[in-house]
Design a protein around this motif. Structure first.
Motif, PDB file in Angstrom:
ATOM      1  N   ALA A 127       0.835  -1.211   0.000  1.00 23.34           N
ATOM      2  CA  ALA A 127       0.000   0.000   0.000  1.00 23.34           C
ATOM      3  C   ALA A 127       0.865   1.255   0.000  1.00 23.34           C
ATOM      4  CB  ALA A 127      -0.930  -0.010   1.212  1.00 23.34           C
ATOM      5  N   CYS A 128       1.956   1.234   0.735  1.00 20.32           N
ATOM      6  CA  CYS A 128       2.872   2.383   0.744  1.00 20.32           C
ATOM      7  C   CYS A 128       3.480   2.613  -0.630  1.00 20.32           C
ATOM      8  CB  CYS A 128       3.984   2.177   1.766  1.00 20.32           C
ATOM      9  SG  CYS A 128       3.463   2.388   3.461  1.00 20.32           S
ATOM     10  N   GLY A 184       0.624   3.663  -3.032  1.00 19.44           N
ATOM     11  CA  GLY A 184       0.125   4.984  -2.681  1.00 19.44           C
ATOM     12  C   GLY A 184       1.077   6.094  -3.035  1.00 19.44           C
ATOM     13  N   VAL A 231       1.175   6.291  -6.987  1.00 20.75           N
ATOM     14  CA  VAL A 231      -0.052   6.815  -7.583  1.00 20.75           C
ATOM     15  C   VAL A 231      -0.108   8.337  -7.448  1.00 20.75           C
ATOM     16  CG1 VAL A 231      -2.582   6.888  -7.292  1.00 20.75           C
ATOM     17  CG2 VAL A 231      -1.389   4.703  -7.397  1.00 20.75           C
ATOM     18  N   SER A 232       0.473   8.871  -6.373  1.00 10.75           N
ATOM     19  CA  SER A 232       0.459  10.332  -6.195  1.00 10.75           C
ATOM     20  C   SER A 232       1.180  11.031  -7.345  1.00 10.75           C
ATOM     21  CB  SER A 232       1.078  10.713  -4.848  1.00 10.75           C
ATOM     22  OG  SER A 232       2.485  10.522  -4.877  1.00 10.75           O
ATOM     23  N   MET A 251      -3.053   9.399   2.918  1.00 12.59           N
ATOM     24  CA  MET A 251      -2.387   8.100   2.965  1.00 12.59           C
ATOM     25  C   MET A 251      -1.985   7.753   4.405  1.00 12.59           C
ATOM     26  SD  MET A 251       0.874   6.816   0.861  1.00 12.59           S
ATOM     27  CE  MET A 251       1.769   5.408   1.386  1.00 12.59           C
ATOM     28  N   ALA A 278      -5.050   6.634   6.089  1.00 16.09           N
ATOM     29  CA  ALA A 278      -5.424   5.304   5.588  1.00 16.09           C
ATOM     30  C   ALA A 278      -4.560   4.220   6.229  1.00 16.09           C
ATOM     31  CB  ALA A 278      -5.306   5.265   4.072  1.00 16.09           C
TER      32      ALA A 278
END
Length: 189
Positions: free
Chosen positions: A145-146, A149, A152-153, A162, A165
């Motif tokens: 996820a890190c 995330g 994706v930024s 984030m 989250a």
């Protein structure tokens, strides 16, 4: 540790008499460092034994204590130092330390312990329970996820949502882990 204290005092007195205060401070600094490591080791051993005893009295498994109470205690120092580094304007250093510290613990701390135990005892059989497998899956999912995330930024930043989250993921993960540990979810055979 009493022997270390006596040795450090004798070494400091002898060094001070022979070479003056500067020579005494170097030896004293080295012995103080060694003695502080010994005291931290003794304190950590006592703390772990106390938590283990409380867990046995309360009927809580060692795995659950390790994944919650001991993990939180282990991370408090990292949290404080990373906050201090980030507040000093070195955010990238703080983020690197967040990943490098646990990586070092895993690859060096665990590896050195396993080599030592294998040399002394021989091969060690570790039974992987469902809760241990869940810890592994949660770690991999949070790291993924890190990475996703941040990528994706588009600008390799860590946006505030984030962070929230990841905190939410940890809270949910802890609840699922506790439910798994008591057998309410994904009970071990």
């Amino acid at each position: 540790s009493c022997a270390l204290l006596v040795c450090s005092m004798v070494a400091m007195v002898l060094s001070f008499e022979k070479h003056g205060p500067m020579a005494a401070s170097e030896g004293a600094a080295l012995l103080t460092f060694v003695q502080s490591v010994v005291w931290m080791h003794l304190a950590a051993d006592e703390l772990v034994m106390c938590i283990d005893a409380l867990g046995k009295v309360a009927g809580i498994s060692e795995e659950f204590l390790g994944a919650t109470v001991l993990a939180w205690g282990n991370c408090v120092g990292d949290l404080m130092s990373n906050l201090a580094v980030a507040r000093a304007g070195q955010a990238s250093m703080a983020v690197a330390a967040c990943f490098a510290g646990p990586l070092f613990n895993l690859l060096i701390g665990l590896a050195a312990s396993m080599v030592y135990v294998n040399l002394v005892i021989g091969d060690v059989h570790v039974e992987v329970s469902n809760s241990m497998l869940l810890l592994l899956l949660g770690s991999v999912a949070s790291l993924a996820a890190c990475v996703v995330g941040v990528r994706v930024s588009g600008v390799w930043e860590l946006p505030k949502p984030m962070g929230w989250a990841l905190l939410g993921f940890y809270a949910l993960f802890t609840v699922v882990y506790a439910a798994t540990e008591v057998g309410a979810v994904w009970a071990s055979p």
